[in-house]
Design an enzyme around this catalytic site. Structure first.
Site, PDB file in Angstrom:
ATOM      1  CB  CYS A  11     -44.452  22.138 -31.626  1.00 38.62           C
ATOM      2  SG  CYS A  11     -46.059  21.671 -31.024  1.00 38.62           S
ATOM      3  CB  CYS A  14     -49.000  24.475 -26.636  1.00 39.73           C
ATOM      4  SG  CYS A  14     -48.488  23.303 -25.380  1.00 39.73           S
ATOM      5  CB  CYS A  41     -42.495  25.513 -25.896  1.00 37.27           C
ATOM      6  SG  CYS A  41     -42.161  23.767 -25.934  1.00 37.27           S
ATOM      7  CB  CYS A  98     -45.183  16.960 -26.697  1.00 32.44           C
ATOM      8  SG  CYS A  98     -44.012  18.034 -25.850  1.00 32.44           S
ATOM      9  CD  GLN A 140     -32.586  17.110 -11.426  1.00 29.50           C
ATOM     10  OE1 GLN A 140     -33.066  17.963 -12.152  1.00 29.50           O
ATOM     11  NE2 GLN A 140     -32.266  17.361 -10.164  1.00 29.50           N
ATOM     12  CG  ASP A 165     -31.767  20.043  -6.493  1.00 29.65           C
ATOM     13  OD1 ASP A 165     -32.368  21.039  -6.925  1.00 29.65           O
ATOM     14  OD2 ASP A 165     -31.583  19.015  -7.175  1.00 29.65           O
ATOM     15  CB  CYS A 179     -35.268  24.593 -11.006  1.00 34.95           C
ATOM     16  SG  CYS A 179     -36.398  24.470  -9.627  1.00 34.95           S
TER      17      CYS A 179
HETATM   18  C1  LIG Z   1     -35.607  19.765  -7.177  1.00 32.22           C
HETATM   19  S1  LIG Z   1     -35.913  18.232  -6.395  1.00 32.22           S
HETATM   20  C2  LIG Z   1     -34.268  17.684  -6.124  1.00 32.22           C
HETATM   21  C3  LIG Z   1     -34.066  16.212  -5.894  1.00 32.22           C
HETATM   22  C4  LIG Z   1     -32.645  15.655  -6.033  1.00 32.22           C
HETATM   23  N1  LIG Z   1     -31.622  16.539  -5.567  1.00 32.22           N
HETATM   24  C5  LIG Z   1     -32.371  15.243  -7.458  1.00 32.22           C
HETATM   25  O1  LIG Z   1     -31.459  15.809  -8.086  1.00 32.22           O
HETATM   26  O2  LIG Z   1     -33.062  14.350  -7.958  1.00 32.22           O
HETATM   27  C6  LIG Z   1     -36.484  18.773  -4.840  1.00 32.22           C
HETATM   28  C7  LIG Z   1     -36.816  17.668  -3.861  1.00 32.22           C
HETATM   29  O3  LIG Z   1     -37.177  18.313  -2.631  1.00 32.22           O
HETATM   30  C8  LIG Z   1     -38.239  17.598  -2.018  1.00 32.22           C
HETATM   31  N2  LIG Z   1     -38.880  18.575  -1.117  1.00 32.22           N
HETATM   32  C9  LIG Z   1     -39.792  19.519  -1.410  1.00 32.22           C
HETATM   33  N3  LIG Z   1     -40.063  20.254  -0.327  1.00 32.22           N
HETATM   34  C10 LIG Z   1     -39.294  19.766   0.688  1.00 32.22           C
HETATM   35  C11 LIG Z   1     -39.115  20.142   2.043  1.00 32.22           C
HETATM   36  N4  LIG Z   1     -39.783  21.144   2.591  1.00 32.22           N
HETATM   37  N5  LIG Z   1     -38.222  19.441   2.769  1.00 32.22           N
HETATM   38  C12 LIG Z   1     -37.525  18.398   2.233  1.00 32.22           C
HETATM   39  N6  LIG Z   1     -37.665  18.014   0.958  1.00 32.22           N
HETATM   40  C13 LIG Z   1     -38.526  18.683   0.188  1.00 32.22           C
HETATM   41  C14 LIG Z   1     -39.071  17.118  -3.192  1.00 32.22           C
HETATM   42  O4  LIG Z   1     -39.836  15.995  -2.819  1.00 32.22           O
HETATM   43  C15 LIG Z   1     -37.989  16.788  -4.235  1.00 32.22           C
HETATM   44  O5  LIG Z   1     -37.595  15.440  -4.126  1.00 32.22           O
END
Ligand SMILES: C[S@@+](CC[C@H](N)C(=O)[O-])C[C@H]1O[C@@H](n2cnc3c(N)ncnc32)[C@H](O)[C@@H]1O
Length: 432
Positions: free
Chosen positions: A72, A78, A81, A155, A264, A360, A388
């Site tokens: 890019c 930017c 990245c 992008c 995701q 997650d 993440c």
């Molecule tokens: C990294 S994403 C993971 C979603 C799912 N596991 C996926 O793979 O698509 C984190 C999720 O946590 C939710 N979230 C953020 N803070 C939260 C909280 N305090 N309690 C419950 N959910 C929450 C967000 O809305 C989001 O959908």
């Protein structure tokens, strides 16, 4: 004018979380942006902190073999990245090292068992969504460490149908009575595009027909919405035109995803993530699985196929609504979803008493109360922690360890090529 810092020769040893390269001057760590492991540079100190310095490249004396030509033209300015100048296999190696080091230093695991990284099947055109910034007629992304907008025409990280959307968004600006702060664009696996136009502060109401916006953007736009930045910084929906959801087909599953739900970002890796998480349930016999921070049920539903019952907890109303719908379209009758903040949902978790738990969370990770509750579940056998952020993951793993839940191994999945960001799946087991 910036005062000149001292200059010195520096060999870059490795890349660290945050994207910078690390070298050492008289044993002291020096962090430099936009370098590659193996570079020999003349560095100029830009900031001195306690225990380390920051520096910039003045001259590249010896070029690392890990270097490549960025795709890019905006790379470097930017803020999107960090690593386009590094060959993709080297990026992948660096991510494994970063996860291992975090697990060692913060997670206090002497020799963490980290599997080979699952690279992204394509390191380009993988992103299905972007938050595009707008300022004084410029459309693009924030520059590194600044709120100045770098104008971008395309992008290369974005899906093919939206990678060149930027000039078209500029055209759309001309038809809006007030300049928005952001455009959020999302193109699903079905190439259906959703657009959010996000205003900050006061703005004039408008009603552009969906067909007109679709015509300007030249994509398969199924709906667009008008949003205002809310009190917590998240966009609040004012009005939506057309359809406010799309579908994501992933292997044998199909997920409805609303404009305001999380999904995701790497379209090539969702299937791998699902497989690596669901495999745990497939290989052992669990009665009950709990999925905290479950989004639209991306992991709950596949896991639900292998257990007697499963439940998901998620704070976003739209995502829970999608998840409830998704369990039906995927033919699962043993899955329930609850719209709660995780902390509020801990009572539900205790009542269900799962033997398998998936978490997650967002980048901030878990807190001690959540960890203690999970670790003390009487029937708990395993936890699959999808993260993440390797630093908060490692911190939480150290806490889990204090409560008798240990990490057996971890897997790195490259969700975010060309950036330092890294997705890790950690497999934890309760020790009696
Ligand atoms: C990294 S994403 C993971 C979603 C799912 N596991 C996926 O793979 O698509 C984190 C999720 O946590 C939710 N979230 C953020 N803070 C939260 C909280 N305090 N309690 C419950 N959910 C929450 C967000 O809305 C989001 O959908």
């Amino acid at each position: 004018m910036r005062q000149k810092g001292k200059s010195f020769k520096l060999k870059i040893e490795k890349l660290v979380y945050g994207g910078k390269g690390l070298g050492r001057l008289n044993g002291k760590a020096v962090f430099v942006p936009q370098v590659a492991p193996g570079d020999l540079i003349v560095a100029e100190e830009t900031a001195r902190k306690s225990g380390y310095s920051e520096a910039r490249v003045v001259k590249l004396l010896e070029r690392s073999r890990a270097r490549t030509r960025p795709r890019c033209p905006h790379f470097g300015r930017c803020g999107g990245c960090d690593w386009q100048h590094i060959k993709y296999p080297e990026q992948v190696k660096a991510k494994k090292l970063i996860v291992e080091e975090n697990l060692q230093k913060i997670g206090k695991i002497k020799k963490p068992n980290v599997d080979e990284v699952i690279p992204s099947p394509s390191p380009w055109n993988y992103r299905n969504r972007a938050q595009i910034k707008v300022k004084n007629g410029r459309v693009g992304f924030y520059a590194k460490n600044s709120h100045n907008v770098v104008e971008v025409e395309r992008c290369p990280l974005l899906k093919e149908d939206i990678e060149g959307i930027f000039p078209k968004l500029k055209e759309l600006l001309r038809e809006l009575p007030t300049e928005p702060a952001e455009f959020h664009i999302y193109s699903s696996g079905k190439d259906e595009v959703l657009l959010k136009i996000v205003f900050q502060g006061r703005f004039k109401r408008f009603e552009l027909p969906l067909e007109r916006v679709r015509e300007i953007l030249g994509v398969n736009l199924v709906g667009y919405g008008i949003y205002r930045t809310g009190r917590e910084g998240y966009p609040e929906r004012i009005e939506f035109f057309g359809r406010d959801f799309t579908y994501e087909p992933v292997g044998k599953f199909k997920f409805r995803v609303s404009a305001d739900s999380f999904f995701q970002v790497n379209r090539f890796q969702v299937g791998n993530l699902i497989e690596k998480v669901a495999k745990v349930a497939a290989e052992h016999q669990y009665m009950l699985a709990g999925d905290l921070y479950c989004g639209v049920g991306t992991l709950t539903i596949p896991v639900g196929r292998y257990v007697h019952r499963a439940f998901g907890i998620e704070s976003n109303f739209w995502a829970v609504s999608d998840a409830l719908y998704n369990k039906d379209i995927n033919g699962l009758r043993n899955v329930q979803f609850f719209c709660r903040e995780t902390e509020e949902g801990l009572k539900i978790v205790r009542e269900f008493s799962p033997d398998l738990v998936i978490v997650d969370p967002p980048r901030s990770g878990l807190n001690e109360k959540i960890i203690r509750t999970l670790a003390n579940l009487p029937r708990l056998k395993r936890i699959v922690y999808v993260s993440c952020n390797p630093a908060t993951l490692a911190r939480d793993i150290a806490t889990f360890h204090r409560y008798g839940v240990n990490m057996e191994r971890a897997k790195v999945l490259d969700m975010f090529p060309q950036t330092y960001h890294v997705e890790t799946i950690a497999y934890l087991r309760k020790v009696k």
